[in-house]
Scaffold this active site. Sequence first.
Site, PDB file in Angstrom:
ATOM      1  N   ASN A 108      -3.621   2.431  -9.749  1.00 41.01           N
ATOM      2  CA  ASN A 108      -2.403   2.041  -9.024  1.00 41.01           C
ATOM      3  C   ASN A 108      -2.717   1.982  -7.543  1.00 41.01           C
ATOM      4  OD1 ASN A 108       0.418   1.619  -8.435  1.00 41.01           O
ATOM      5  ND2 ASN A 108       0.536   3.769  -7.810  1.00 41.01           N
ATOM      6  N   HIS A 110      -0.821   2.590  -4.010  1.00 39.41           N
ATOM      7  CA  HIS A 110       0.379   3.236  -3.491  1.00 39.41           C
ATOM      8  C   HIS A 110       0.359   3.147  -1.969  1.00 39.41           C
ATOM      9  CE1 HIS A 110       3.753   5.956  -3.426  1.00 39.41           C
ATOM     10  NE2 HIS A 110       3.149   6.640  -2.473  1.00 39.41           N
ATOM     11  N   SER A 137      -3.380   4.027  -0.729  1.00 44.08           N
ATOM     12  CA  SER A 137      -4.321   4.723  -1.601  1.00 44.08           C
ATOM     13  C   SER A 137      -4.387   4.018  -2.945  1.00 44.08           C
ATOM     14  CB  SER A 137      -3.853   6.165  -1.863  1.00 44.08           C
ATOM     15  OG  SER A 137      -3.616   6.859  -0.658  1.00 44.08           O
ATOM     16  N   ASP A 146       1.853   9.442  -8.910  1.00 44.07           N
ATOM     17  CA  ASP A 146       1.056   9.267  -7.689  1.00 44.07           C
ATOM     18  C   ASP A 146       0.139  10.469  -7.433  1.00 44.07           C
ATOM     19  OD1 ASP A 146       2.132   6.736  -7.164  1.00 44.07           O
ATOM     20  OD2 ASP A 146       3.852   7.585  -6.128  1.00 44.07           O
TER      21      ASP A 146
HETATM   22  N1  NHR Z   1       3.662   6.423 -13.779  1.00 43.81           N
HETATM   23  C1  NHR Z   1       2.948   7.550 -13.857  1.00 43.81           C
HETATM   24  N2  NHR Z   1       3.108   8.307 -14.945  1.00 43.81           N
HETATM   25  N3  NHR Z   1       2.095   7.968 -12.897  1.00 43.81           N
HETATM   26  C2  NHR Z   1       1.968   7.231 -11.792  1.00 43.81           C
HETATM   27  O1  NHR Z   1       1.122   7.656 -10.867  1.00 43.81           O
HETATM   28  C3  NHR Z   1       2.701   6.038 -11.629  1.00 43.81           C
HETATM   29  C4  NHR Z   1       3.561   5.649 -12.669  1.00 43.81           C
HETATM   30  C5  NHR Z   1       4.338   4.490 -12.572  1.00 43.81           C
HETATM   31  C6  NHR Z   1       4.295   3.735 -11.427  1.00 43.81           C
HETATM   32  C7  NHR Z   1       3.585   3.343  -9.091  1.00 43.81           C
HETATM   33  C8  NHR Z   1       4.367   4.210  -8.078  1.00 43.81           C
HETATM   34  C9  NHR Z   1       4.010   3.893  -6.649  1.00 43.81           C
HETATM   35  O2  NHR Z   1       2.891   3.488  -6.358  1.00 43.81           O
HETATM   36  C10 NHR Z   1       3.490   4.118 -10.370  1.00 43.81           C
HETATM   37  C11 NHR Z   1       2.675   5.248 -10.473  1.00 43.81           C
HETATM   38  C12 NHR Z   1       7.924   3.500  -9.219  1.00 43.81           C
HETATM   39  C13 NHR Z   1       8.570   4.678  -8.874  1.00 43.81           C
HETATM   40  C14 NHR Z   1      10.036   4.865  -9.201  1.00 43.81           C
HETATM   41  O3  NHR Z   1      10.658   5.816  -8.762  1.00 43.81           O
HETATM   42  C15 NHR Z   1       7.846   5.685  -8.261  1.00 43.81           C
HETATM   43  C16 NHR Z   1       6.492   5.508  -8.014  1.00 43.81           C
HETATM   44  C17 NHR Z   1       5.837   4.318  -8.359  1.00 43.81           C
HETATM   45  C18 NHR Z   1       6.564   3.328  -8.954  1.00 43.81           C
HETATM   46  N4  NHR Z   1      10.645   3.967 -10.032  1.00 43.81           N
HETATM   47  C19 NHR Z   1      12.031   4.011 -10.469  1.00 43.81           C
HETATM   48  C20 NHR Z   1      12.103   4.430 -11.948  1.00 43.81           C
HETATM   49  O4  NHR Z   1      13.174   4.935 -12.334  1.00 43.81           O
HETATM   50  C21 NHR Z   1      12.682   2.665 -10.379  1.00 43.81           C
HETATM   51  C22 NHR Z   1      12.699   2.117  -8.990  1.00 43.81           C
HETATM   52  C23 NHR Z   1      13.044   0.629  -8.957  1.00 43.81           C
HETATM   53  O5  NHR Z   1      13.163  -0.034 -10.008  1.00 43.81           O
HETATM   54  O6  NHR Z   1      13.143   0.115  -7.827  1.00 43.81           O
HETATM   55  O7  NHR Z   1      11.166   4.178 -12.722  1.00 43.81           O
HETATM   56  O8  NHR Z   1       4.867   4.116  -5.750  1.00 43.81           O
HETATM   57  C1  GAR Z   2       2.827  -3.058  -2.279  1.00 42.08           C
HETATM   58  O1  GAR Z   2       2.983  -2.638  -0.946  1.00 42.08           O
HETATM   59  C2  GAR Z   2       2.525  -1.859  -3.155  1.00 42.08           C
HETATM   60  O2  GAR Z   2       1.706  -0.896  -2.557  1.00 42.08           O
HETATM   61  C3  GAR Z   2       3.896  -1.320  -3.342  1.00 42.08           C
HETATM   62  O3  GAR Z   2       4.721  -2.443  -3.514  1.00 42.08           O
HETATM   63  C4  GAR Z   2       4.154  -3.567  -2.837  1.00 42.08           C
HETATM   64  C5  GAR Z   2       3.968  -4.671  -3.824  1.00 42.08           C
HETATM   65  O4  GAR Z   2       3.631  -5.869  -3.188  1.00 42.08           O
HETATM   66  N1  GAR Z   2       3.958  -0.471  -4.502  1.00 42.08           N
HETATM   67  C6  GAR Z   2       4.893   0.424  -4.673  1.00 42.08           C
HETATM   68  O5  GAR Z   2       5.722   0.690  -3.824  1.00 42.08           O
HETATM   69  C7  GAR Z   2       4.870   1.066  -6.015  1.00 42.08           C
HETATM   70  N2  GAR Z   2       5.996   1.914  -6.140  1.00 42.08           N
HETATM   71  P1  GAR Z   2       3.017  -7.076  -4.023  1.00 42.08           P
HETATM   72  O6  GAR Z   2       3.944  -7.340  -5.209  1.00 42.08           O
HETATM   73  O7  GAR Z   2       3.038  -8.232  -3.053  1.00 42.08           O
HETATM   74  O8  GAR Z   2       1.654  -6.698  -4.449  1.00 42.08           O
END
Ligand code: NHR
Ligand code: GAR
Length: 206
Positions: A108, A110, A137, A146
């Site tokens: 991923n 982040h 990262s 994360d």
């Molecule tokens: N899942 C796991 N188990 N572990 C990780 O490290 C993950 C993951 C799923 C996604 C990306 C992450 C980021 O890079 C990621 C890493 C979504 C949320 C979130 O709160 C948090 C972190 C990340 C992605 N999502 C809400 C939910 O209820 C919905 C938010 C929305 O739809 O806008 O899933 O930041």
């Molecule tokens: C990127 O900045 C990525 O790091 C972030 O969303 C953007 C996606 O852009 N990811 C998250 O916030 C995951 N929760 P993109 O669709 O143009 O790649």
Amino acid sequence: MTKRVAILISGGGSNMVTLADSMVGDHPARPCLVLSNVPDAGGLQKARDRGIPADVVDHRDFKGDREAFENALVSAIDPHAPDILCLAGFMRILTPLFITRYAGKMLNIHPSLLPKYKGLHTHARALAAGDAEAGCSVHEVTAELDGGPILGQARVPVRPADTPDSLAARVLEQEHRLYPAVLRRFASGDRTPIFLPWLSVPAKKG
Ligand code: NHR
Ligand code: GAR
């Protein structure tokens, strides 16, 4: 053997594009699928334009049943037999059902310098904290959100006039340097982290 890479997106897919476009020539991997949980994600057309199979599993069809959603994701992914899964702006938290199936194969990107600012709204949180630098990262995806092992980081300076959007744009440029570099190394079987120094991306000419 060439590795097969599935890329999961929710939005515009700029990271997906830099990953896909990096997998050419002597690169050890090729894209096999782009999958979105958002039906109108801009990245889907960009994948099709590149001849990459693109598919949608809309989480809203599952009305909060995360495991049913993930079973549908697995059904969409497994026929493409990926060796590596890249989350690239994928916005649904994944449960252990999905994580254990692809353990050790999932990356991923982040938009923070982990372990700072896990979760959402990273840029606003970095600005509110008065941080002098920010960044992104790439980490291995584990059940801890994360929290998996870090495979690479890139840093940017925070400017006095920054807003969350201006900082996000500066970080996104570095995401586009970092993620392809980490994927190439990971696909060759090397998990040594990559730490990129700050290098501003020159404005496009013309
Ligand atoms: N899942 C796991 N188990 N572990 C990780 O490290 C993950 C993951 C799923 C996604 C990306 C992450 C980021 O890079 C990621 C890493 C979504 C949320 C979130 O709160 C948090 C972190 C990340 C992605 N999502 C809400 C939910 O209820 C919905 C938010 C929305 O739809 O806008 O899933 O930041
Ligand atoms: C990127 O900045 C990525 O790091 C972030 O969303 C953007 C996606 O852009 N990811 C998250 O916030 C995951 N929760 P993109 O669709 O143009 O790649």
